[in-house]
Design an enzyme around this catalytic site. Structure first.
Site, PDB file in Angstrom:
ATOM      1  N   PRO A 270       0.813  -1.227   0.000  1.00  0.00           N
ATOM      2  CA  PRO A 270       0.000   0.000   0.000  1.00  0.00           C
ATOM      3  C   PRO A 270       0.842   1.269   0.000  1.00  0.00           C
ATOM      4  O   PRO A 270       1.933   1.301   0.575  1.00  0.00           O
ATOM      5  CB  PRO A 270      -0.776  -0.110   1.325  1.00  0.00           C
ATOM      6  CG  PRO A 270       0.136  -0.883   2.222  1.00  0.00           C
ATOM      7  CD  PRO A 270       0.908  -1.829   1.339  1.00  0.00           C
ATOM      8  N   GLY A 271       0.333   2.279  -0.643  1.00  0.00           N
ATOM      9  CA  GLY A 271       0.971   3.583  -0.610  1.00  0.00           C
ATOM     10  C   GLY A 271       0.008   4.571   0.023  1.00  0.00           C
ATOM     11  O   GLY A 271       0.150   4.991   1.167  1.00  0.00           O
ATOM     12  N   ARG A 272      -1.041   4.881  -0.745  1.00  0.00           N
ATOM     13  CA  ARG A 272      -2.023   5.887  -0.338  1.00  0.00           C
ATOM     14  C   ARG A 272      -2.547   5.670   1.093  1.00  0.00           C
ATOM     15  O   ARG A 272      -2.646   6.608   1.878  1.00  0.00           O
ATOM     16  CB  ARG A 272      -3.211   5.801  -1.316  1.00  0.00           C
ATOM     17  CG  ARG A 272      -4.256   6.862  -1.138  1.00  0.00           C
ATOM     18  CD  ARG A 272      -5.472   6.529  -2.013  1.00  0.00           C
ATOM     19  NE  ARG A 272      -5.116   6.292  -3.388  1.00  0.00           N
ATOM     20  CZ  ARG A 272      -5.071   7.232  -4.336  1.00  0.00           C
ATOM     21  NH1 ARG A 272      -5.404   8.467  -4.044  1.00  0.00           N
ATOM     22  NH2 ARG A 272      -4.724   6.940  -5.567  1.00  0.00           N
ATOM     23  N   TYR A 312      -7.816  13.740 -12.032  1.00  0.00           N
ATOM     24  CA  TYR A 312      -8.812  12.664 -11.788  1.00  0.00           C
ATOM     25  C   TYR A 312     -10.161  13.194 -11.331  1.00  0.00           C
ATOM     26  O   TYR A 312     -10.995  12.400 -10.916  1.00  0.00           O
ATOM     27  CB  TYR A 312      -8.331  11.748 -10.652  1.00  0.00           C
ATOM     28  CG  TYR A 312      -6.944  11.178 -10.743  1.00  0.00           C
ATOM     29  CD1 TYR A 312      -6.542  10.441 -11.858  1.00  0.00           C
ATOM     30  CD2 TYR A 312      -6.050  11.308  -9.686  1.00  0.00           C
ATOM     31  CE1 TYR A 312      -5.278   9.872 -11.898  1.00  0.00           C
ATOM     32  CE2 TYR A 312      -4.788  10.748  -9.727  1.00  0.00           C
ATOM     33  CZ  TYR A 312      -4.410  10.034 -10.842  1.00  0.00           C
ATOM     34  OH  TYR A 312      -3.165   9.470 -10.875  1.00  0.00           O
ATOM     35  N   CYS A 338      -2.614  28.810 -15.705  1.00  0.00           N
ATOM     36  CA  CYS A 338      -3.418  29.212 -16.855  1.00  0.00           C
ATOM     37  C   CYS A 338      -4.023  27.997 -17.540  1.00  0.00           C
ATOM     38  O   CYS A 338      -3.634  27.635 -18.667  1.00  0.00           O
ATOM     39  CB  CYS A 338      -2.567  30.031 -17.810  1.00  0.00           C
ATOM     40  SG  CYS A 338      -1.998  31.518 -17.014  1.00  0.00           S
TER      41      CYS A 338
HETATM   42  C1  LIG Z   1       2.492  -1.828  -8.482  1.00  0.00           C
HETATM   43  C2  LIG Z   1       1.861  -0.918  -7.509  1.00  0.00           C
HETATM   44  N1  LIG Z   1       1.837  -1.277  -6.219  1.00  0.00           N
HETATM   45  C3  LIG Z   1       1.292  -0.480  -5.273  1.00  0.00           C
HETATM   46  C4  LIG Z   1       0.713   0.729  -5.624  1.00  0.00           C
HETATM   47  C5  LIG Z   1       0.143   1.569  -4.535  1.00  0.00           C
HETATM   48  O1  LIG Z   1      -1.205   1.830  -4.715  1.00  0.00           O
HETATM   49  P1  LIG Z   1      -1.981   2.592  -3.582  1.00  0.00           P
HETATM   50  O2  LIG Z   1      -1.274   3.864  -3.341  1.00  0.00           O
HETATM   51  O3  LIG Z   1      -3.355   2.798  -4.110  1.00  0.00           O
HETATM   52  O4  LIG Z   1      -1.964   1.717  -2.373  1.00  0.00           O
HETATM   53  C6  LIG Z   1       0.695   1.124  -6.964  1.00  0.00           C
HETATM   54  C7  LIG Z   1       0.068   2.407  -7.352  1.00  0.00           C
HETATM   55  O5  LIG Z   1      -0.034   2.817  -8.457  1.00  0.00           O
HETATM   56  C8  LIG Z   1       1.292   0.292  -7.932  1.00  0.00           C
HETATM   57  O6  LIG Z   1       1.331   0.626  -9.224  1.00  0.00           O
END
Ligand SMILES: Cc1ncc(COP(=O)(O)O)c(C=O)c1O
Length: 414
Positions: A270-272, A312, A338
């Site tokens: 996970p990132g977000r 988005y 702009c």
């Molecule tokens: C391969 C991969 N893993 C993990 C992530 C993380 O996704 P998220 O930030 O939605 O958890 C991404 C996001 O684009 C991704 O491309």
């Protein structure tokens, strides 16, 4: 995350206005305690290995914090790989993926002895094998599968459908098995997938788990020793009140149902989820104008500082720091760029504002600063990390002088 004390907004024990006195707006602020709490909750609930997707927020301090908490790193470029190494992530906890790896990228990743390289095409598999052969090494790889799952998310962040560019089509497994018989310098130890961002639907998680289990078994049946099954990122984040909330416990219960007694280790990337709600963007109102009956607040942050709304149509809650005027006005909040798409929100009700007031754009810890640009030759925002009563600038803002200094005029134009 923001609370008010004597009508002044604070993050942890730090006044946002105090930061604004010493930093030029716009700037990002992240809360260390919020990130730590979110990470611990995720880890405790899912009880799986976590590889932080560095792309969401790749500031060195944030990567370092994740590593300190015990996360590995999921990187998608050599730049991110270097960042993770410099921030102190153990190379054995780094996964390198991405659909466009050059031979140079692959050589670099091999030289860093990372956990594995996730392969995204048959051509790439063959190139990794040749490079490992030239270096007289056998290197660990994973295969990123495209499981053909609709994440029921917006098209621009869907990555796991058959027609998306990511991963290897699971219908081509027979081809992969065949190639793997000849690629003796790679050792397949894992499979992974990522079907998109902002996943909330438990049935989608269930489908991912079932397909990954089935695919892992197909590899095992072919004699591959699968040690890791990575279930991707995409855990959904709530951006506004009354919006869906992802119930991690339900995700965990689907996991347990599906992966009873398996011999491999499960992980997520996970990132977000880990950083989005821990960040805000603070901006100043440059000017106020009425065009055709629309009350515009023009801010110094814009699509160059936070592109998600323009790209988005993503929603971010907005809050005025000065709430002293009792008159409520429907404002359209727009950036200075702009482009007509440079709008944060339309017709939002805020107490009447004055030029110079601060606004807070919420939940901008993920895909905020990392996607910022210099469009219109505007500078890049600073980033500040807050912890308890302290704050520290973790990224210096880039101004237009520094930007200009990166260009060179050839002598024939002089
Ligand atoms: C391969 C991969 N893993 C993990 C992530 C993380 O996704 P998220 O930030 O939605 O958890 C991404 C996001 O684009 C991704 O491309």
């Amino acid at each position: 995350m923001i609370y008010y004390h004597n009508n002044k907004p604070f993050i942890e024990g730090v006044s946002i206005e105090e930061i604004a006195r010493s930093h030029v707006t716009p700037f990002y602020i992240y809360s260390q305690n919020k990130i730590e709490d979110t990470f611990k909750k995720l880890k405790r609930t899912l009880n799986a290995e976590i590889f932080y997707a560095v792309k969401a927020n790749s500031n060195q301090a944030i990567i370092k914090l994740m590593a300190t908490l015990g996360a590995g790193a999921d990187v998608v470029s050599v730049g991110e790989l270097e960042r993770a190494i410099v921030a102190g992530v153990n190379p054995k906890k780094i996964i390198f993926e991405g659909i466009g790896k050059t031979n140079k990228d692959i050589s670099f990743a091999i030289s860093k002895n990372i956990r594995l390289i996730n392969v995204e095409s048959i051509d790439e598999l063959q190139r990794i094998n040749s490079i490992a052969f030239e270096q007289n090494k056998i290197i660990d790889i994973g295969i990123r599968l495209n499981p053909n799952i609709d994440g029921h998310t917006i098209d621009k962040i869907s990555t796991g459908k058959k027609t998306d560019k990511f991963g290897i089509d699971t219908e081509k497994l027979a081809d992969i098995f065949q190639v793997l018989e000849t690629t003796k310098n790679v050792n397949l130890i894992g499979i992974s997938c990522h079907v998109g961002s902002q996943l909330f639907n438990i049935n989608v998680f269930s489908e991912i788990f079932k397909k990954m289990k089935k695919n892992a078994q197909l590899f095992i049946d072919k004699g591959h020793s699968i040690k890791h099954v990575d279930l991707g990122g995409g855990l959904g984040v709530t951006y506004q009140q009354n919006e869906k909330v992802l119930k991690l416990e339900l995700v965990k219960s689907e996991m347990d149902k599906c992966f009873e007694n398996v011999a491999y280790q499960l992980s997520f990337e996970p990132g977000r989820y880990l950083v989005a709600n821990a960040g805000i963007l603070v901006t100043s109102i440059i000017t106020i104008k009425d065009n055709g009956g629309i009350n515009f607040l023009i801010t110094d942050a814009g699509m160059h500082s936070l592109i998600r709304p323009a790209l988005y149509r993503a929603h971010h809650d907005l809050e005025a720091v000065d709430k002293s005027n009792n008159e409520l006005i429907a404002y359209t909040v727009a950036g200075p760029i702009c482009e007509s798409s440079d709008i944060f929100d339309k017709d939002i009700s805020l107490p009447k504002q004055k030029v110079g007031n601060l606004l807070i754009i919420k939940d901008t810890g993920a895909y905020g600063k990392v996607m910022a640009s210099n469009y219109n030759s505007r500078g890049l925002p600073a980033e500040i990390l807050v912890r308890n009563n302290a704050f520290s600038q973790i990224h210096k803002p880039l101004n237009s002088q520094e930007l200009i200094s990166q260009d060179t005029i050839p002598e024939w134009l002089d």
